[in-house]
Design a protein around this motif. Structure first.
Motif, PDB file in Angstrom:
ATOM      1  N   UNK A 191       0.959  -1.255   0.251  1.00 23.26           N
ATOM      2  CA  UNK A 191       0.027   0.278   0.136  1.00 23.26           C
ATOM      3  C   UNK A 191       1.084   1.115   0.170  1.00 23.26           C
ATOM      4  N   UNK A 192       2.170   1.513  -0.056  1.00 22.74           N
ATOM      5  CA  UNK A 192       2.761   2.190   0.547  1.00 22.74           C
ATOM      6  C   UNK A 192       2.309   3.839   1.686  1.00 22.74           C
ATOM      7  N   UNK A 193       3.222   4.515   1.047  1.00 24.48           N
ATOM      8  CA  UNK A 193       2.375   5.939   2.053  1.00 24.48           C
ATOM      9  C   UNK A 193       2.229   7.041   1.213  1.00 24.48           C
ATOM     10  N   UNK A 194       1.809   7.684   1.753  1.00 22.26           N
ATOM     11  CA  UNK A 194       1.342   8.989   1.141  1.00 22.26           C
ATOM     12  C   UNK A 194       2.340  10.405   1.455  1.00 22.26           C
ATOM     13  N   UNK A 195       2.542  11.755   0.287  1.00 20.48           N
ATOM     14  CA  UNK A 195       3.820  12.615   0.899  1.00 20.48           C
ATOM     15  C   UNK A 195       3.635  13.721  -0.006  1.00 20.48           C
ATOM     16  N   UNK A 196       3.460  15.157   0.132  1.00 21.23           N
ATOM     17  CA  UNK A 196       2.928  15.773  -0.903  1.00 21.23           C
ATOM     18  C   UNK A 196       3.786  16.665  -1.152  1.00 21.23           C
ATOM     19  N   UNK A 197       3.647  17.117  -3.353  1.00 23.70           N
ATOM     20  CA  UNK A 197       4.547  16.773  -3.689  1.00 23.70           C
ATOM     21  C   UNK A 197       3.853  18.011  -4.342  1.00 23.70           C
ATOM     22  N   UNK A 198       4.716  18.352  -5.266  1.00 21.71           N
ATOM     23  CA  UNK A 198       4.490  20.572  -5.804  1.00 21.71           C
ATOM     24  C   UNK A 198       5.006  19.603  -7.502  1.00 21.71           C
ATOM     25  N   UNK A 199       4.319  19.889  -8.212  1.00 25.81           N
ATOM     26  CA  UNK A 199       4.857  19.753  -9.671  1.00 25.81           C
ATOM     27  C   UNK A 199       4.727  21.115 -10.679  1.00 25.81           C
ATOM     28  N   UNK A 200       5.234  21.198 -11.544  1.00 29.08           N
ATOM     29  CA  UNK A 200       5.331  21.991 -12.256  1.00 29.08           C
ATOM     30  C   UNK A 200       5.665  21.571 -13.737  1.00 29.08           C
ATOM     31  N   UNK A 201       4.962  22.386 -14.985  1.00 31.05           N
ATOM     32  CA  UNK A 201       5.117  22.170 -16.408  1.00 31.05           C
ATOM     33  C   UNK A 201       4.824  23.369 -17.330  1.00 31.05           C
ATOM     34  N   UNK A 202       6.044  23.200 -18.054  1.00 30.14           N
ATOM     35  CA  UNK A 202       5.923  24.503 -19.030  1.00 30.14           C
ATOM     36  C   UNK A 202       4.221  23.815 -20.174  1.00 30.14           C
ATOM     37  N   UNK A 203       4.085  22.581 -20.522  1.00 30.87           N
ATOM     38  CA  UNK A 203       2.904  22.236 -21.445  1.00 30.87           C
ATOM     39  C   UNK A 203       1.903  21.083 -20.400  1.00 30.87           C
ATOM     40  N   UNK A 204       1.945  20.957 -19.440  1.00 27.00           N
ATOM     41  CA  UNK A 204       0.661  20.344 -18.782  1.00 27.00           C
ATOM     42  C   UNK A 204       1.412  18.900 -18.855  1.00 27.00           C
ATOM     43  N   UNK A 205       2.086  17.860 -19.768  1.00 25.69           N
ATOM     44  CA  UNK A 205       2.251  17.196 -20.370  1.00 25.69           C
ATOM     45  C   UNK A 205       3.374  16.584 -19.500  1.00 25.69           C
ATOM     46  N   UNK A 206       4.643  17.007 -19.626  1.00 24.17           N
ATOM     47  CA  UNK A 206       5.708  16.828 -18.676  1.00 24.17           C
ATOM     48  C   UNK A 206       6.132  17.407 -17.814  1.00 24.17           C
ATOM     49  N   UNK A 207       5.858  16.507 -16.696  1.00 22.85           N
ATOM     50  CA  UNK A 207       5.710  17.634 -14.968  1.00 22.85           C
ATOM     51  C   UNK A 207       6.778  17.180 -14.592  1.00 22.85           C
ATOM     52  N   UNK A 208       7.786  17.933 -13.555  1.00 18.62           N
ATOM     53  CA  UNK A 208       8.699  17.662 -12.430  1.00 18.62           C
ATOM     54  C   UNK A 208       8.457  18.029 -11.716  1.00 18.62           C
ATOM     55  N   UNK A 209       9.005  17.164 -10.811  1.00 24.50           N
ATOM     56  CA  UNK A 209       9.197  17.460  -9.568  1.00 24.50           C
ATOM     57  C   UNK A 209       9.887  18.897  -8.679  1.00 24.50           C
ATOM     58  N   UNK A 210       8.709  19.829  -8.267  1.00 19.68           N
ATOM     59  CA  UNK A 210       9.379  21.182  -7.702  1.00 19.68           C
ATOM     60  C   UNK A 210      10.325  20.774  -5.611  1.00 19.68           C
ATOM     61  N   UNK A 211      10.383  22.177  -4.912  1.00 12.73           N
ATOM     62  CA  UNK A 211      10.411  21.462  -3.638  1.00 12.73           C
ATOM     63  C   UNK A 211       9.536  20.420  -3.034  1.00 12.73           C
ATOM     64  N   UNK A 212      10.354  19.856  -1.996  1.00  9.95           N
ATOM     65  CA  UNK A 212       9.241  19.035  -1.279  1.00  9.95           C
ATOM     66  C   UNK A 212       9.206  19.633  -0.029  1.00  9.95           C
ATOM     67  N   UNK A 213       7.527  19.407  -0.066  1.00 14.32           N
ATOM     68  CA  UNK A 213       6.862  20.605   1.504  1.00 14.32           C
ATOM     69  C   UNK A 213       7.375  19.536   2.663  1.00 14.32           C
TER      70      UNK A 213
END
Length: 443
Positions: A232-254
């Motif tokens: 089942x794993x575990x959850x973590x906060x995520x921040x993502x950013x993208x210039x086209x909405x298709x290819x996403x990169x992780x931002x800073x970790x909260x």
């Protein structure tokens, strides 16, 4: 057909001396003559909108406010945005849509249909996106005409429908919508050609439902599941950013899960706001006394919030997160029960602290008066276990918002009656107990 008119504007200056300090708190209450609903910032200027189609601004971090637009017995404005210094947009109930081209000094009001416009976002002075009911629409002429986005099923009566979570527009060609599929995953619905073709994008194990545009990129906030295939794993906060909405990169970790994100940051918990747009988080520390609200904005070193009142305080910039307030009582989730009434916009259930000895479970009766402006003017609660519980319930319900009532086109006041379940309990070792409201759906 859109009907436009230039509404006469008067300016009402609320001086700093008129602000009312909150007893025992470093927050102050700004004396704006309307119920606030939404805040934003533009070039270090704060803007607030609310009841009676009122719009006000502050150039000094919330110490004084100037009302720039009002319409007595008008609609309830729910969103205000400024894509740049000169151009502002606001929207609300019954198709209300306002536009400014002179930095908010004057506003042109128009109405498009009868549906409430809950959210709007603009990339610039012409290209925007909005939600009306279950439909998302885009405009390329400053809101003069709107084109529905096709290709997504949003009708809750249909199987595998999508819930609209948020959206953003970057420019004339690029727009994105964050969606959640019933009992399923989150998706991004993306266009790169001004809405001619939309593409569905799914990120495995990612539930990012809050979407903004900032510095010509999409920014998305939510949670991701790590090691999901391993027990089942575990959850973590995520921040993502993208210039086209298709290819996403992780931002800073909260450091913590967050809520109430804006283009300025996210609330971590009471007393702490995190800016998650840089290489590492920075923080704003504000008094942790339950005054911080989901609708917030910051300017000139202060933070203001729109709740039942417009309240502001001085914020302190920190490199590390302020300590989380100690809470020793059961925590209950607040849910917006907007389907309780057809005309309800914000009808949130709530919870509140009580002595840890209080045990109660029962059905309470409530009657409330809805004022002409859509706010709640009076609440009566019957069968509450204590006077304190009655006062807390009145406070929660008193913050509700409705579509301003009309009869034959004329503003009127209305009454509502309903029942809800209240449960009060505490676990062994808790310093306090919690009472939680569970609203009973309409039949």
């Amino acid at each position: 057909m859109i009907r436009s008119l230039l509404v006469g504007v008067f300016t009402f200056l609320v001086s700093a001396a008129a602000n009312l300090p909150i007893p025992g708190s470093p927050w102050w209450t700004a004396s704006v003559p309307f119920r606030p609903t939404n805040l934003t910032d533009s070039a270090d200027t704060l803007w607030v909108c609310g009841a009676d189609e009122m719009i006000a601004k502050s150039d000094d971090g919330g110490k004084s406010w100037q009302v720039k637009h009002q319409k007595p017995d008008g609609e309830l404005l729910l969103t205000i945005v400024f894509p740049d210094r000169l151009h502002g947009f606001a929207s609300g109930t019954n198709g209300a849509f306002l536009r400014s081209t002179d930095g908010g000094e004057t506003w042109t009001s128009s109405f498009s249909g009868a549906s409430t416009i809950g959210k709007i976002a603009f990339a610039d002075d012409k290209h925007g996106i909005r939600q009306t009911g279950l439909t998302v629409e885009i405009t390329d002429d400053s809101g003069g005409h709107w084109t529905p986005v096709s290709g997504i099923e949003t009708d809750p009566s249909k199987e595998d429908y999508f819930e609209i979570l948020s959206f953003a527009r970057l420019d004339a060609n690029r727009a994105a919508i964050a969606l959640h599929q019933k009992e399923g995953e989150n998706y991004f619905f993306v266009t790169r050609d001004a809405g001619k073709i939309w593409k569905t994008v799914h990120l495995d194990n990612t539930f990012a439902g809050t979407l903004f545009s900032r510095d010509s990129e999409y920014w998305a906030f939510g949670i991701e599941y790590l090691e999901r295939q391993k027990s089942g794993g575990y959850s973590a906060p995520v921040v993502l950013h993208s210039s086209d909405g298709i290819n996403w990169s992780h931002g800073t970790r909260s450091p913590n899960e967050f809520s109430s994100c804006t283009s300025q940051g996210c609330i971590l918990y009471d007393g702490a706001i995190a800016n998650l747009y840089g290489e590492k988080p920075t923080y704003l520390a504000v008094p942790a006394d339950d005054t911080l609200q989901p609708s917030w904005a910051t300017a000139k070193g202060n933070v203001c919030v729109a709740g039942t009142n417009l309240e502001c305080t001085q914020a302190e910039i920190k490199d590390i997160a302020p300590p989380r307030p100690y809470v020793s009582r059961p925590i209950s989730t607040v849910v917006n029960e907007s389907e309780l009434f057809d005309d309800c916009i914000v009808c949130s259930s709530g919870s509140f602290a009580v002595p840890n000895t209080l045990r109660f479970r029962g059905i309470l009766d409530v009657s409330l008066d809805i004022a002409k402006d859509g706010t709640v003017s009076h609440v009566e609660v019957k069968k509450a276990p204590t006077r304190q519980a009655e006062d807390e319930i009145q406070k929660i319900i008193g913050a509700w918002l409705f579509v301003p009532p009309r009869e034959h086109g004329e503003p009127v006041a209305k009454k509502r009656q309903f029942t809800f379940n209240l449960g009060c309990f505490a676990f062994p070792g808790n310093d306090q107990g919690t009472c939680s409201m569970l609203l009973i759906p309409k039949r």
